[in-house]
Design a protein around this motif. Structure first.
Motif, PDB file in Angstrom:
ATOM      1  N   GLY A  41       0.848  -1.203   0.000  1.00  0.00           N
ATOM      2  CA  GLY A  41       0.000   0.000   0.000  1.00  0.00           C
ATOM      3  C   GLY A  41       0.871   1.235   0.000  1.00  0.00           C
ATOM      4  N   HIS A  42       0.361   2.314   0.562  1.00  0.00           N
ATOM      5  CA  HIS A  42       1.092   3.595   0.549  1.00  0.00           C
ATOM      6  C   HIS A  42       2.070   3.653   1.726  1.00  0.00           C
ATOM      7  CE1 HIS A  42      -1.578   5.408  -2.519  1.00  0.00           C
ATOM      8  NE2 HIS A  42      -2.551   4.768  -1.912  1.00  0.00           N
ATOM      9  N   ASN A 308      10.393   5.238  10.044  1.00  0.00           N
ATOM     10  CA  ASN A 308      10.154   6.157   8.930  1.00  0.00           C
ATOM     11  C   ASN A 308       9.130   5.572   7.950  1.00  0.00           C
ATOM     12  OD1 ASN A 308      10.330   8.025   6.897  1.00  0.00           O
ATOM     13  ND2 ASN A 308      12.433   7.544   6.331  1.00  0.00           N
ATOM     14  N   ARG A 309       7.931   5.337   8.415  1.00  0.00           N
ATOM     15  CA  ARG A 309       6.839   4.855   7.569  1.00  0.00           C
ATOM     16  C   ARG A 309       5.543   5.036   8.334  1.00  0.00           C
ATOM     17  NH1 ARG A 309       4.831   0.070   9.360  1.00  0.00           N
ATOM     18  NH2 ARG A 309       6.033  -0.817  11.048  1.00  0.00           N
ATOM     19  N   THR A 310       4.456   5.110   7.616  1.00  0.00           N
ATOM     20  CA  THR A 310       3.177   5.284   8.285  1.00  0.00           C
ATOM     21  C   THR A 310       2.556   3.923   8.565  1.00  0.00           C
ATOM     22  OG1 THR A 310       2.164   5.522   6.121  1.00  0.00           O
ATOM     23  CG2 THR A 310       2.761   7.539   7.273  1.00  0.00           C
ATOM     24  N   SER A 311       1.620   3.876   9.502  1.00  0.00           N
ATOM     25  CA  SER A 311       0.958   2.605   9.805  1.00  0.00           C
ATOM     26  C   SER A 311      -0.510   2.864  10.078  1.00  0.00           C
ATOM     27  CB  SER A 311       1.640   1.912  10.991  1.00  0.00           C
ATOM     28  OG  SER A 311       1.584   2.731  12.155  1.00  0.00           O
ATOM     29  N   ARG A 312      -0.818   3.210  11.312  1.00  0.00           N
ATOM     30  CA  ARG A 312      -2.215   3.310  11.738  1.00  0.00           C
ATOM     31  C   ARG A 312      -3.006   4.346  10.920  1.00  0.00           C
ATOM     32  NH1 ARG A 312      -4.465   5.027  17.715  1.00  0.00           N
ATOM     33  NH2 ARG A 312      -6.624   4.732  17.106  1.00  0.00           N
ATOM     34  N   PHE A 313      -4.103   3.880  10.285  1.00  0.00           N
ATOM     35  CA  PHE A 313      -4.961   4.771   9.510  1.00  0.00           C
ATOM     36  C   PHE A 313      -4.104   5.536   8.480  1.00  0.00           C
ATOM     37  CE2 PHE A 313      -8.281   8.326   9.530  1.00  0.00           C
ATOM     38  CZ  PHE A 313      -9.283   7.548   8.993  1.00  0.00           C
ATOM     39  N   ASP A 314      -3.120   4.821   7.938  1.00  0.00           N
ATOM     40  CA  ASP A 314      -2.132   5.424   7.015  1.00  0.00           C
ATOM     41  C   ASP A 314      -1.416   6.609   7.662  1.00  0.00           C
ATOM     42  OD1 ASP A 314      -2.556   3.575   5.041  1.00  0.00           O
ATOM     43  OD2 ASP A 314      -3.958   4.831   3.910  1.00  0.00           O
ATOM     44  N   GLY A 315      -1.080   6.477   8.906  1.00  0.00           N
ATOM     45  CA  GLY A 315      -0.397   7.588   9.576  1.00  0.00           C
ATOM     46  C   GLY A 315       0.062   7.139  10.946  1.00  0.00           C
ATOM     47  N   PRO A 316       0.020   7.976  11.961  1.00  0.00           N
ATOM     48  CA  PRO A 316      -0.246   9.398  11.792  1.00  0.00           C
ATOM     49  C   PRO A 316       0.839  10.055  10.929  1.00  0.00           C
ATOM     50  CG  PRO A 316       0.278   8.856  14.098  1.00  0.00           C
ATOM     51  CD  PRO A 316       0.298   7.587  13.350  1.00  0.00           C
ATOM     52  N   PRO A 317       0.538  11.217  10.346  1.00  0.00           N
ATOM     53  CA  PRO A 317       1.524  11.870   9.474  1.00  0.00           C
ATOM     54  C   PRO A 317       2.907  11.891  10.132  1.00  0.00           C
ATOM     55  CG  PRO A 317      -0.504  13.142   9.536  1.00  0.00           C
ATOM     56  CD  PRO A 317      -0.665  12.041  10.543  1.00  0.00           C
TER      57      PRO A 317
END
Ligand code: F6R
Ligand code: MG
Ligand code: MG
Length: 394
Positions: A41-42, A308-317
């Motif tokens: 994913g992203h 250095n990557r996002t996780s939860r709910f595509d974040g947090p920022p």
């Protein structure tokens, strides 16, 4: 140990025996970035995609197009940090970045990575990466005898996310003690602010126009800090001491194509905020727009390389930061992993707590962004679907 691969960029550093020669001409530091596809994913840039970029920049360095480079990532964004002597907005350097992204995209496509090539919005390069999808921040400078620079790279947010920390570094005496203690900083700084909706800019002097400045900067979805200039004689007054990428992908593409995920270059020390003051501006997790589907407010979490990557709910920022010395248009390696420090644990913990709090609002504002700031244009479809069902009320 000193000649080992560095932790994030991955090229050898035989600098002691191979010091770059001074040429006397100006140095340009360029950071050009794009999301050309990621794993799971992203989330993160694949190592093979990074290797493709490194190989291309290595060749460009051997041909003299650039003097030096460092390739890294921030979440799903690939970051090309380059030094050269060609000035800002240089066609050759921008074309190099574009071709590098194209080569990296090819690898991403071969691996069927998610969103392969997503930020390359144009079919072919035409003069400058601006308006074509990638983001860029560049500073042309006369190098000081020692030139420490902080590079900040954010994921899942927008350019205005830099307004608050950059203001605090250069304008807030409660953040930067130098504004009070170092007389070289007493004249304050000059802010170049862009209105990214009307495509115009304004210059405001701090401290005397601070309240006017903050009125604009608080509206961070529209007014963004583009550059900061020193007002003392420590740095030439037309030479930026900070620069932020201000590219707005949604406006370029006219539809949702992901958040801008901005970057910033900040010069440090000797009449400018010290590196510690620059980092102090990140010591609490302020709210920014972005996060999942580019449509939510949430806290910025500052992270070292390891996270250095996002996780939860595509974040947090996230914000990832590297510290460099720029020496005769070269990058002295390895860089410093600026947020890899227990001093930032409380900020990370607080960011996780704020994330929890914000998430409980689900689809409600102010967690979800107001309609006109959401990156998804859901409403027109819904309006079409339900048209004819609306009844007038008195
Ligand atoms: C935000 C971001 C993600 C995606 C989300 C949906 O900048 O990249 O939050 O918006 O994961 O992605 P798609 O629509 O590609 O499935
Ligand atoms: Mg992305
Ligand atoms: Mg991103």
């Amino acid at each position: 140990m000193r000649n080992k691969l560095n932790m994030a960029g991955g090229h050898p550093i035989p600098r002691e025996r191979n010091m770059p020669k001074a040429t006397g001409s100006k140095t340009t530091l360029s950071l050009i970035k794009a999301d050309v596809g990621s794993i799971a994913g992203h989330q993160v840039v694949h190592p093979q995609v990074m290797d493709a970029a490194r190989a291309n920049l290595k060749e460009a360095k051997s041909l003299g197009v650039i003097e030096d480079f460092y390739v890294t990532s921030a979440g799903d964004d690939m970051e090309l940090i380059m030094t050269h002597r060609k000035g800002e907005d240089n066609r050759q350097v921008h074309e190099l970045a574009w071709l590098t992204f194209e080569k990296a995209t090819k690898v991403a496509k071969d691996l069927h990575l998610y969103g392969a090539g997503q930020d390359l919005l144009a079919d072919a390069f035409s003069g400058n990466v601006r308006g074509m999808g990638p983001g860029s921040a560049e500073i042309e400078m006369v190098e000081r005898p020692s030139e420490p620079v902080a590079i900040f790279m954010m994921d899942k947010t927008e350019p205005g996310a830099f307004n608050l920390p950059i203001f605090r570094m250069f304008g807030d005496p409660f953040n930067s003690a130098g504004l009070v203690i170092d007389t070289a900083m007493h004249m304050g700084f000059r802010f170049e602010v862009w209105d990214i909706k009307e495509h115009r800019r304004i210059f405001l002097n701090c401290p005397e126009e601070m309240y006017d400045l903050l009125m604009f900067l608080g509206a961070k979805g529209r007014y963004v800090i583009k550059r900061v200039y020193a007002r003392s004689d420590k740095v030439p007054q037309d030479e930026p001491v900070a620069c932020v990428s201000t590219d707005k992908l949604s406006q370029i593409a006219g539809k949702y194509v992901g958040k801008d995920d901005p970057v910033a270059l900040v010069r440090a020390q000797s009449g400018l905020p010290g590196m510690g003051e620059i980092l102090e501006a990140w010591s609490w997790p302020f709210l920014v727009s972005g996060w999942n589907r580019g449509s939510h407010n949430g806290p910025v979490m500052v992270v070292g390389e390891k996270n250095n990557r996002t996780s939860r709910f595509d974040g947090p920022p996230r914000c990832f930061g590297l510290g460099f010395q720029v020496t005769n248009a070269h990058l002295i390696l390895p860089p410093v992993d600026l947020f890899d420090d227990p001093a930032f644990e409380p900020a990370r913990k607080q960011a996780a707590e704020i994330a929890d709090y914000m998430r409980r609002h689900g689809p409600f504002e102010p967690h979800r962004l107001p309609m006109d700031e959401m990156e998804y244009t859901t409403m027109p479809e819904l309006m079409e679907k339900h048209k004819g069902k609306w009844e007038s009320v008195k």
